[in-house]
Design an enzyme around this catalytic site. Structure first.
Site, short mmCIF file in Angstrom:
data_model
loop_
_atom_site.label_atom_id
_atom_site.label_comp_id
_atom_site.label_asym_id
_atom_site.label_seq_id
_atom_site.Cartn_x
_atom_site.Cartn_y
_atom_site.Cartn_z
N CYS A 136 0.84 -1.20 0.00
CA CYS A 136 0.00 0.00 0.00
C CYS A 136 0.87 1.25 0.00
O CYS A 136 1.42 1.63 1.03
CB CYS A 136 -0.92 -0.01 1.22
SG CYS A 136 -1.92 1.47 1.37
N CYS A 139 -0.43 4.23 2.16
CA CYS A 139 -0.24 4.05 3.60
C CYS A 139 1.21 4.30 3.99
O CYS A 139 1.49 4.94 5.00
CB CYS A 139 -0.54 2.62 4.02
SG CYS A 139 -2.08 1.99 3.42
N ASP A 140 2.11 3.73 3.23
CA ASP A 140 3.48 3.61 3.71
C ASP A 140 4.48 4.50 2.97
O ASP A 140 5.60 4.68 3.44
CB ASP A 140 3.91 2.14 3.61
CG ASP A 140 2.92 1.22 4.33
OD1 ASP A 140 2.23 1.71 5.24
OD2 ASP A 140 2.82 0.04 3.97
#
Lengths: 309, 107
Positions: A136, A139-140
């Site tokens: 992701c 997200c990261d």
């Protein structure tokens, strides 16, 4: 006696939410079961720019918020739950089994459970997930500011997320096992024009190296057989999807990868059970096609409930 | 029990010195899967009230603690017992997956 729903929709992504919208407008007594909060895979998409009606594009979570707001207008009957089994009883009643033992009954079911990202299945991947191995980018990505990352894959998601990651990383290697990308041309053009992206063609990742965090990749060129090491801080893997269809194994026919087979009206082999969205065997997996599947499935479920076929 | 929100400043007090095990959900506003997992975390906080403390830490506002625990992905759930991290889950997973870890820790 426990109540029997007209329709239970399993999964709250674009397919499930659209099915709910159509079912609610048809005044079917409907329940949607989702194991997380509604939104599905779109929640991990940083920016959606191919959904008609939004010419400026919008973040994935924002689009899904609009989907949810839309069904809420019609009285959104949803619950948190993880479906682990599906059975057909007498008179075509479907029994949906939840983790924890609870059972829910319905006359019709739409399976809209979607898909989850494939893993490479190589040494180091599992051990370092969350420590530099990611599925992701939204997200990261921000954890890799001014660092070096690799993206694996050559499809739409891989290329789009590689472009996204250049916002944070100082260098993005795009590693692909073929010598050309599968992604849409507009994405390819942007990726080729981006000075931070460097392509590594005809190459597969054999191992992810690092103790407490990702430090390097062991690569192999498929043409020459040559091995090499690439020093990186993070690796983002976008190599397709596997269906979340384990709970219908043995009940419904699937293709060899587990995607549920339906006709073009979303009907599975069992009357009253429909499949919609990414979990279905089909060629094009997009938000718009999932939503279209959901509408068709709800329409056909209504038809099934009123006519029994 | 309500979810407690922890910061770099009160992390030691609220988490490391807690009498009961603690689950800390590291999250951020821009993270879709963090939103996805939020209702599950809320349910767990209620269901395990008194046995497990459930906290959330915003990684944007609190850079020190996530760095200390090597967090490079969110959502990440870290389980603390007696001031020590004892288990960790990364990504938006189903409730049953989180519960299996909670049960092991509370045993």
């Amino acid at each position: 006696m426990a109540e029997i729903y007209d329709l239970v929709i399993i999964g709250g992504g674009p397919a499930g939410l659209t099915a709910y919208l159509y079912a609610a407008r048809a005044r079917l007594k409907t329940l949607l079961i989702e194991k997380l909060s509604p939104g599905g895979q779109v929640l991990v998409t940083d920016f959606v720019e191919n959904y008609p009606g939004f010419p400026e594009g919008l973040p994935g979570w924002e689009l899904m918020e609009k989907f949810v707001a839309h069904v809420k207008k019609l009285g959104f009957n949803q619950r948190l739950g993880e479906v682990v089994g599906l059975e057909v009883e007498e008179k075509g009643i479907k029994k949906i089994k939840l983790a924890g033992g609870e059972e829910i009954k319905a006359r019709a079911v739409i399976i809209a459970t979607g898909a989850s990202p494939n893993k490479l299945g190589i040494p180091g991947e599992e051990k370092l997930t969350g420590k530099g191995v990611s599925y992701c980018a939204t997200c990261d990505g921000p954890f890799f500011r001014d660092q070096i990352v690799a993206v694996v894959g050559g499809g739409n998601t891989a290329v789009q997320e590689a472009i996204f990651l250049t916002k944070f990383a100082r260098k993005v290697f795009l590693i692909h096992r073929r010598d050309q990308l599968r992604a849409q041309k507009i994405l390819q053009e942007r990726a080729f024009a981006n000075p931070k992206i460097e392509f590594i063609w005809n190459t597969v990742v054999e191992e992810i190296l690092g103790e407490d965090k990702v430090e390097a990749l062991r690569l192999k060129n498929r043409k020459t057989g040559e091995e090499s090491f690439l020093r990186i801080d993070g690796i983002f893997i976008f190599i397709g999807m596997r269906p979340q269809s384990e709970f219908v194994k043995g009940l419904l026919p699937t293709d060899e990868r587990g995607f549920i087979i339906t006709d073009c009206e979303m009907r599975t082999e069992i009357p009253g059970i429909f499949a919609a969205g990414d979990v279905r065997a089909k060629a094009c997996r997009q938000i718009i096609t999932a939503a279209g599947d959901g509408a068709t499935a709800a329409y056909m479920a209504e038809h099934y409930l009123s006519s029994g076929s | 029990m309500a979810i407690c929100h922890v910061t770099d400043q009160d992390f030691e007090e609220k988490v490391l010195k807690s009498d009961i095990p603690v689950l800390v959900d590291f999250w951020a506003a821009w993270c879709g899967p963090c939103r996805a997992i939020a209702p599950v975390i809320e349910e767990l906080a209620e269901e395990y009230a008194g046995k497990l403390k459930v906290c959330k830490m915003n990684v944007d506002e609190n850079p020190i603690t996530p760095g200390k625990f090597g967090i490079r992905a969110i959502p990440t759930l870290i389980f603390f017992k007696g001031g020590q991290p004892v288990d960790q889950i990364t990504g938006a997973v189903a409730k049953s997956t989180i519960e299996s870890v909670i049960k092991r820790i509370l045993d």
